[in-house]
Design an enzyme around this catalytic site. Structure first.
Site, PDB file in Angstrom:
ATOM      1  CB  SER A 292       8.138  -1.592  -6.207  1.00 58.56           C
ATOM      2  OG  SER A 292       7.500  -2.741  -5.672  1.00 58.56           O
ATOM      3  CG  ASP A 293       4.730   0.884  -0.901  1.00 57.00           C
ATOM      4  OD1 ASP A 293       4.683  -0.229  -0.330  1.00 57.00           O
ATOM      5  OD2 ASP A 293       4.341   1.923  -0.352  1.00 57.00           O
ATOM      6  CD1 TRP A 294       0.614  -4.640  -1.929  1.00 54.94           C
ATOM      7  CD2 TRP A 294       1.838  -5.583  -0.315  1.00 54.94           C
ATOM      8  NE1 TRP A 294       0.057  -5.846  -1.637  1.00 54.94           N
ATOM      9  CE2 TRP A 294       0.790  -6.454  -0.646  1.00 54.94           C
ATOM     10  CE3 TRP A 294       2.740  -5.959   0.680  1.00 54.94           C
ATOM     11  CZ2 TRP A 294       0.598  -7.674  -0.019  1.00 54.94           C
ATOM     12  CZ3 TRP A 294       2.551  -7.176   1.303  1.00 54.94           C
ATOM     13  CH2 TRP A 294       1.497  -8.022   0.959  1.00 54.94           C
TER      14      TRP A 294
END
Ligand code: NOJ
Length: 759
Positions: A292-294
């Site tokens: 996932s992104d942050w």
């Protein structure tokens, strides 16, 4: 004791599979699968969830942190195997220490993966990726990625969150500096080069690191260029314009994909079954990791398609997001979700298998410490030959936008006034996302000029300040707008000079993540300063430093020479001086269109034809703005040289292309200038009729070659049906018979073509 027994059974699991493997002589892919399954069979659900949980940690995390309960909790989770990978822990010593703690304290002794954003260099900083893309030099971009990988790997890192391969068409979006511009074909070629540079041929080689294709997908299309914004993206554009670099990344074996923050078709990308299950893991059979992104799993709640983090976790894991970066979603909720039957354990198994597979491929099960080697770290980081590579790519990234009055290259013994807030700036050239570069460590333009022309030929004035306060990744850059007290001094020295170099543009943190702008002209009082200097000396070379295309209409009209130097990295000043002096003949070409005005954005050369493409003078009812020409100020593919390249007529080997055949298109190019130089020759094709609307033209090939004065060379491109393929009305990929226009040109703004027919 319990731990010991388990570790022994883990070892037995490996060695049994090794014996079997030699018995059956199975291939290495199956071997890894077997090993992964052996490990997986020993894991509890809790341990499995730990492998897909990722935290960002600082250096203090090699010991219990003093930063409160949350950090202490995370530290204990890491030690007990409830974290599979971490980001932002750096250095051979730190990574070694933490890995050791994990190996000593966790039940199964599964090594951690260390990851970091290594975007354009680790310690030796190269030009920002948008700048590098302007070199169109794939080998060199592969090399810079490889150098970055060597330094990062020597610092204990295994995995970078790069390259960013989002096609981007809107210069207001700060992250355009991180990508390869507006074209899907060039973007795909650059994606492959960078991934192969980072990863090499073997992930277990301790001089390489795993790469990430990000952000999947559509992040470059955020509405009005506002970072993290939503967008309106139709499926045809997604498939034909945004997907190609990602498909190319998958084809060269990129180890991981990262979700994007935006929604696609109303679904946040981290929860998009269409993107992850149907396309990536389905049609493409991608068997690597999706990270996932942050906190992008947490942000599913903000998007409003999940009521809480628990629902978001179910959506993300079921959609195929394997690792949760920073949201603490999986670690908090997955076990309950499995109990409640909302997530299958097999779904988690699949995600964990992918993580374990990456660990095997990196060689971490053989030796968890192999990347953390203090001697190698010392020997590798900032090797002198890396600096040479930085200067080489920096020179090739520079784009000459205008050169009148014969101003460039500069003549010897000229008195040169060097003016502007960026002239002596040793920090801005490092650009945003500069990893472990020391702040202020770039060669400034002024230093480069001193070296090239001698201090005695230079006079300097700052003229105006550009920003005030801290200029860092985490804090907003404030533009200094009021103080004009330096103008007089600047004008005084300009009057005394034969030629004036104006170093203007953006500081490092005016572009990059979270740095969208609604106006993209020269910030602050810089344009005003330029206008006033022009009044006293018009022999101006404008040296631009910036991370995005700028609006430069007044400058293009009034300033005789303009050099786009972007944020060029550690060797910026030397590279710019090479070009100003003529030691290097500029060869870069733009990979994003430069608008005349902000109101034209998004602007890109490969736009659709529309139902009302153009009309005669004075007409009203067609696609245009009433107050500005429809063309960009500088088009995609544009860049000048100190040489002069003349293009002959396009020659085709045939006007007809069979469905399984190929033809060639060639052009003779002559360097009629006085110096040798490199030209980037571009092949564009337009599909005249399709089952879906098609772009006015699309880049399909290019070549970069050097020609001596008076030398002529024939450039030949082979055209195959594959190059004419696209996602059609029924979403399948392939060709459609019909006519195509073929262009071979120095840039995208060309009207000369020959036609072919695809049978
Ligand atoms: C957020 C960015 O969007 C992404 O590109 C980056 O890799 C992560 N932060 C981790 O730093």
């Amino acid at each position: 004791m319990k731990i010991k027994i388990l570790f022994l059974s883990l070892l037995t699991a490996f060695s049994c599979s090794q014996q079997e493997e030699s018995k059956n002589n199975i291939n290495s892919k199956d071997r890894v699968t077997q090993k992964v399954d052996s490990v997986l069979s020993l894991m509890t659900l809790e341990e499995k969830i730990g492998q897909i949980n990722q935290y960002a940690i600082g250096e203090e995390m090699t010991g219990p942190s003093e930063k409160g309960e949350q950090a202490e909790k995370r530290y204990q989770q890491i030690l007990s195997g409830k974290v599979g990978s971490v980001l932002n822990l750096l250095g051979a010593e730190n990574t070694m220490k933490l890995q050791k703690l994990v190996m000593e304290n966790s039940r199964l002794k599964i090594p951690l993966i260390f990851s970091y954003d290594v975007i354009h260099g680790y310690k030796t900083i190269f030009p920002v990726p948008l700048a590098e893309s302007a070199s169109w030099n794939l080998d060199l971009m592969k090399k810079t990625a490889s150098v970055a990988a060597q330094e990062a790997a020597a610092s204990g890192l295994h995995w970078t969150f790069a390259p960013m391969i989002d096609v981007s068409r809107d210069a207001r979006w700060g992250r355009v500096m991180e990508g390869a511009g507006e074209d899907p074909y060039l973007g795909a070629e650059i994606a492959k080069a960078r991934i192969l540079g980072f990863q090499g041929n073997d992930l277990s080689d301790p001089f390489t690191i795993a790469a990430t294709a990000k952000h999947f997908a559509g992040y470059g299309f955020v509405e009005s260029g506002k970072d993290y914004n939503s967008m309106n993206l139709n499926r045809e554009v997604l498939l034909n314009q945004i997907i190609p670099p990602f498909k190319a990344a998958e084809e060269v074996g990129v180890a991981s994909f990262m979700n994007s923050f935006n929604d696609v078709d109303g679904i946040p990308a981290s929860a998009s079954e269409y993107l992850l299950r149907d396309i990536l893991k389905g049609q493409w059979e991608f068997d690597g990791v999706v990270v996932s992104d942050w906190n992008s799993i947490g942000e599913i709640v903000n998007h409003g398609t999940a009521a809480n983090l628990k629902e978001a976790s179910a959506q993300a894991i079921n959609a195929g997001s394997d690792i949760d970066m920073e949201a603490e979603a999986y670690i908090t909720h997955l076990a309950t979700l499995v109990e409640e039957g909302k997530v299958e354990e097999e779904t988690i198994n699949d995600a964990v298998r992918r993580v374990l597979k990456l660990k095997f491929e990196l060689g971490l099960f053989d030796n968890p410490y192999k990347y953390s080697d203090l001697t190698r770290e010392k020997e590798t980081i900032q090797k002198p030959e890396f600096t040479e590579v930085a200067r080489e790519i920096a020179r090739e990234s520079i784009v000459l936008l205008k050169n009148e009055k014969d101003l460039l290259p500069l003549k010897s013994n000229q008195k040169i006034a060097v003016i502007g807030p960026l002239a002596k700036d040793k920090d801005s050239p490092l650009g945003n996302w500069r990893a472990q570069a020391k702040a202020g460590s770039a060669i400034s333009l002024y230093e480069g000029l001193e070296e090239a022309f001698g201090t005695e030929n230079l006079i300097y004035a700052e003229g105006v300040k550009l920003s005030i306060g801290p200029n860092t990744f985490h804090q907003k850059t404030e533009i200094e707008e009021k103080d004009k007290s330096g103008f007089e001094e600047a004008k005084k020295i300009a009057q005394k000079a034969d030629v004036v170099i104006m170093a203007l543009g953006e500081t490092a943190y005016m572009s990059g993540e979270g740095r969208s702008r609604s106006e993209i002209g020269l910030p602050g009082l810089q344009l005003e300063l330029l206008e006033e200097i022009k009044e006293v000396n018009s022999n101006i070379v404008l040296v631009l430093m910036n991370g995005r295309p700028l609006t430069l209409s007044w400058e293009a009209e009034n300033i005789p020479a303009i050099l786009e130097t972007w944020h060029l990295g550690a060797e910026a000043g030397n590279a710019i001086a090479d070009v100003l002096k003529g030691d290097y003949n500029p060869s870069g070409k733009l990979t994003m269109s430069f608008p005349r005005r902000v109101g034209q954005l998004p602007i890109y050369y490969n736009h659709k034809v529309t139902g009302r493409p153009d009309s005669g003078p004075g007409m009203v009812f067609y696609t245009h703005h009433n107050d500005v020409d429809s063309t960009p100020l500088f088009p995609f593919g544009f860049g000048l040289s100190y040489s002069n390249f003349e293009y002959g007529e396009i020659q085709l080997s045939s006007n007809t292309l069979e469905a399984d055949g190929s033809i060639t298109a060639s052009v003779e190019i002559t360097n009629s200038g006085k110096v040798s130089g490199e030209e980037i020759v571009q092949l564009y094709i337009q599909d005249e009729v399709g089952s879906v609307t098609r772009p006015v033209k699309e880049l399909k090939g290019f070549a970069k070659e050097k020609l001596a004065p008076n030398e002529s060379k024939t450039f030949t491109f082979t055209i195959t049906p594959e190059m004419l393929s696209f996602y059609r009305k029924d979403n399948t990929f392939g060709t459609e018979p019909g006519t195509f226009k073929i262009y071979i040109a120095p840039n995208s703004a060309t009207e000369e073509y020959k036609k072919i027919t695809l049978q």
